[in-house]
Write an enzyme that holds these catalytic residues in place. Structure first.
Site, PDB file in Angstrom:
ATOM      1  N   TYR A  30       0.830  -1.208   0.000  1.00 33.15           N
ATOM      2  CA  TYR A  30       0.000   0.000   0.000  1.00 33.15           C
ATOM      3  C   TYR A  30       0.860   1.252   0.000  1.00 33.15           C
ATOM      4  O   TYR A  30       2.079   1.187   0.172  1.00 33.15           O
ATOM      5  CB  TYR A  30      -0.963  -0.009   1.191  1.00 33.15           C
ATOM      6  N   ARG A  49       8.226   4.390  -4.632  1.00 31.30           N
ATOM      7  CA  ARG A  49       8.255   3.464  -3.491  1.00 31.30           C
ATOM      8  C   ARG A  49       7.239   2.332  -3.687  1.00 31.30           C
ATOM      9  O   ARG A  49       7.509   1.184  -3.326  1.00 31.30           O
ATOM     10  CB  ARG A  49       7.992   4.211  -2.186  1.00 31.30           C
ATOM     11  N   ARG A  97      -7.473 -20.687  -1.669  1.00 25.14           N
ATOM     12  CA  ARG A  97      -6.433 -20.485  -0.655  1.00 25.14           C
ATOM     13  C   ARG A  97      -5.272 -21.457  -0.832  1.00 25.14           C
ATOM     14  O   ARG A  97      -5.445 -22.673  -0.733  1.00 25.14           O
ATOM     15  CB  ARG A  97      -7.008 -20.624   0.768  1.00 25.14           C
ATOM     16  N   HIS A  99      -0.760 -20.978  -0.352  1.00 29.06           N
ATOM     17  CA  HIS A  99       0.323 -20.006  -0.156  1.00 29.06           C
ATOM     18  C   HIS A  99       1.010 -19.638  -1.473  1.00 29.06           C
ATOM     19  O   HIS A  99       1.394 -18.498  -1.685  1.00 29.06           O
ATOM     20  CB  HIS A  99       1.378 -20.555   0.820  1.00 29.06           C
ATOM     21  N   LYS A 144       6.352  -1.711   1.946  1.00 32.52           N
ATOM     22  CA  LYS A 144       5.158  -1.151   2.596  1.00 32.52           C
ATOM     23  C   LYS A 144       4.022  -2.166   2.453  1.00 32.52           C
ATOM     24  O   LYS A 144       3.126  -2.021   1.615  1.00 32.52           O
ATOM     25  CB  LYS A 144       4.807   0.222   1.992  1.00 32.52           C
ATOM     26  N   GLU A 176      12.662   2.694  13.745  1.00 33.33           N
ATOM     27  CA  GLU A 176      11.662   3.714  13.377  1.00 33.33           C
ATOM     28  C   GLU A 176      10.519   3.652  14.369  1.00 33.33           C
ATOM     29  O   GLU A 176      10.632   2.999  15.403  1.00 33.33           O
ATOM     30  CB  GLU A 176      11.172   3.472  11.943  1.00 33.33           C
ATOM     31  N   LEU A 200      11.045   1.486   7.006  1.00 31.13           N
ATOM     32  CA  LEU A 200      10.401   1.979   5.791  1.00 31.13           C
ATOM     33  C   LEU A 200      11.116   3.254   5.334  1.00 31.13           C
ATOM     34  O   LEU A 200      11.319   4.156   6.149  1.00 31.13           O
ATOM     35  CB  LEU A 200       8.926   2.284   6.059  1.00 31.13           C
TER      36      LEU A 200
HETATM   37  N1  PDD Z   1       2.766   5.229   7.635  1.00 30.03           N
HETATM   38  N2  PDD Z   1       7.506   3.901   8.954  1.00 30.03           N
HETATM   39  C1  PDD Z   1       6.345   3.236   9.009  1.00 30.03           C
HETATM   40  C2  PDD Z   1       6.335   1.870   9.622  1.00 30.03           C
HETATM   41  C3  PDD Z   1       5.165   3.812   8.511  1.00 30.03           C
HETATM   42  O1  PDD Z   1       4.014   3.125   8.545  1.00 30.03           O
HETATM   43  C4  PDD Z   1       5.206   5.122   7.968  1.00 30.03           C
HETATM   44  C5  PDD Z   1       3.995   5.811   7.413  1.00 30.03           C
HETATM   45  C6  PDD Z   1       6.448   5.795   7.931  1.00 30.03           C
HETATM   46  C7  PDD Z   1       6.590   7.185   7.342  1.00 30.03           C
HETATM   47  O2  PDD Z   1       6.580   7.154   5.948  1.00 30.03           O
HETATM   48  P1  PDD Z   1       6.037   8.388   5.076  1.00 30.03           P
HETATM   49  O3  PDD Z   1       6.817   9.567   5.489  1.00 30.03           O
HETATM   50  O4  PDD Z   1       6.302   7.970   3.687  1.00 30.03           O
HETATM   51  O5  PDD Z   1       4.567   8.543   5.394  1.00 30.03           O
HETATM   52  C8  PDD Z   1       7.575   5.148   8.424  1.00 30.03           C
HETATM   53  C9  PDD Z   1       1.601   5.677   6.955  1.00 30.03           C
HETATM   54  C10 PDD Z   1       1.322   7.135   7.059  1.00 30.03           C
HETATM   55  C11 PDD Z   1       0.419   4.815   7.348  1.00 30.03           C
HETATM   56  O6  PDD Z   1       0.617   3.607   7.379  1.00 30.03           O
HETATM   57  O7  PDD Z   1      -0.684   5.326   7.571  1.00 30.03           O
END
Ligand code: PDD
Length: 287
Positions: A30, A49, A97, A99, A144, A176, A200
């Site tokens: 996503y 990304r 279903r 994997h 992501k 993070e 991320l």
């Molecule tokens: N999340 N690290 C993680 C684990 C995140 O889920 C996010 C952002 C970030 C920051 O990334 P960016 O600056 O590209 O938004 C770092 C989004 C906002 C969410 O899942 O809603």
């Protein structure tokens, strides 16, 4: 209106089959893209990304960047708010279903937009609190992925403790936040953990580093140990929806003077200025 597999429709009419691999396996990726004054912010970076995430899970990108731009423009037009955030979600589609990857199965493509409420001024003046926890996620946090159970559980620890975010430590190093990137300030210098498979690569993180570079503010991208986090003068949180937030307490102990510090104010000013500059006159479809 939301977008689902080629159609714009009211969210109440949008359904996905229970055998969707997103539902069954969390098999998808996503993006979250902020929109200011009806223009998508850093769209090309978000789409790049997205491509990296798709490569990471070995799923073909169903659209070109131009096609994504067209769809995103329409989605923005349908919404009443000037400032929005787009949630874009692609799964490996609907299949029996198993994997193993299915053959010849179209992906499920879903997008919605919601009003973006950036943190209010009072919060920026006051700052927010955070807790720490062991980073127990997998080894590809650079993807992501929609399978966010560890992040959900880690974020809930913060909520249970009355805090805003959970800052993650892996083998003694800062990675993070549960849904954000984290920076540390010491003696007026910004420190950022380097990108790796364990975090991320945030789009806001990149903007912050570009700003400090162009403004000649002192900074260093290098691994940050737990003690440096705990003894920081300032801790900053970044994400597309939260922008930049000052963290003023960690595990119940004050950070610095227990209030937002000078680096935060300077950086946030630069960020807001950059936002206005880049969005002025720029159309969603112009890269
Ligand atoms: N999340 N690290 C993680 C684990 C995140 O889920 C996010 C952002 C970030 C920051 O990334 P960016 O600056 O590209 O938004 C770092 C989004 C906002 C969410 O899942 O809603």
């Amino acid at each position: 209106m939301i977008y689902l597999n080629g159609n714009f429709l009211p969210i109440e009419q949008a359904y996905v089959p229970v055998l969707d691999r997103g539902f069954i396996f969390g098999d998808g990726v996503y993006e979250v893209i902020p929109v200011y004054s009806r223009k998508a912010f850093r769209l090309e970076h978000h789409l790049a990304r997205l491509q990296d995430s798709l490569n990471g899970i070995r799923l073909n990108n169903p659209h070109t960047n131009e096609e994504w731009c067209g769809l995103i423009t329409q989605l923005i037009d349908y919404h009443v708010s000037e400032d929005q955030y787009i949630y874009l979600h692609i799964t490996r589609g609907v299949a029996k279903r198993d994997h193993a990857f299915p053959n010849n199965t179209p992906p499920t493509i879903f997008m919605m937009s919601n009003a973006l409420l950036t943190p209010p001024e009072e919060l920026l003046q006051k700052g927010v609190s955070a807790i720490t926890a062991k980073d127990n996620r997998w080894g590809r946090c650079d993807i992501k992925a929609i399978s966010l159970l560890p992040n959900v559980l880690l974020r809930q620890l913060a909520i249970d403790a009355g805090a805003t975010e959970t800052i993650l430590l892996r083998e003694g190093f800062l990675t993070e936040g549960a849904a954000s990137n984290i920076f540390v300030v010491k003696e007026n210098k910004l420190f950022a953990p380097p990108k790796s498979h364990l975090m991320l690569p945030g789009i806001t993180y990149d903007v912050v580093l570009e700003l400090v570079e162009t403004q000649c503010l002192p900074y260093s991208v290098r691994p940050i140990v737990e003690q440096e986090l705990r003894s920081a003068d300032e801790i900053l949180l970044t994400s597309s929806t939260k922008e930049i937030l000052p963290i003023i307490s960690l595990d119940g102990k004050s950070i610095g003077e227990g209030k937002p510090g000078p680096f935060f104010y300077k950086l946030n000013q630069l960020y807001q200025h950059y936002k206005e500059q880049t969005m002025r006159g720029k159309q969603v479809s112009s890269f």
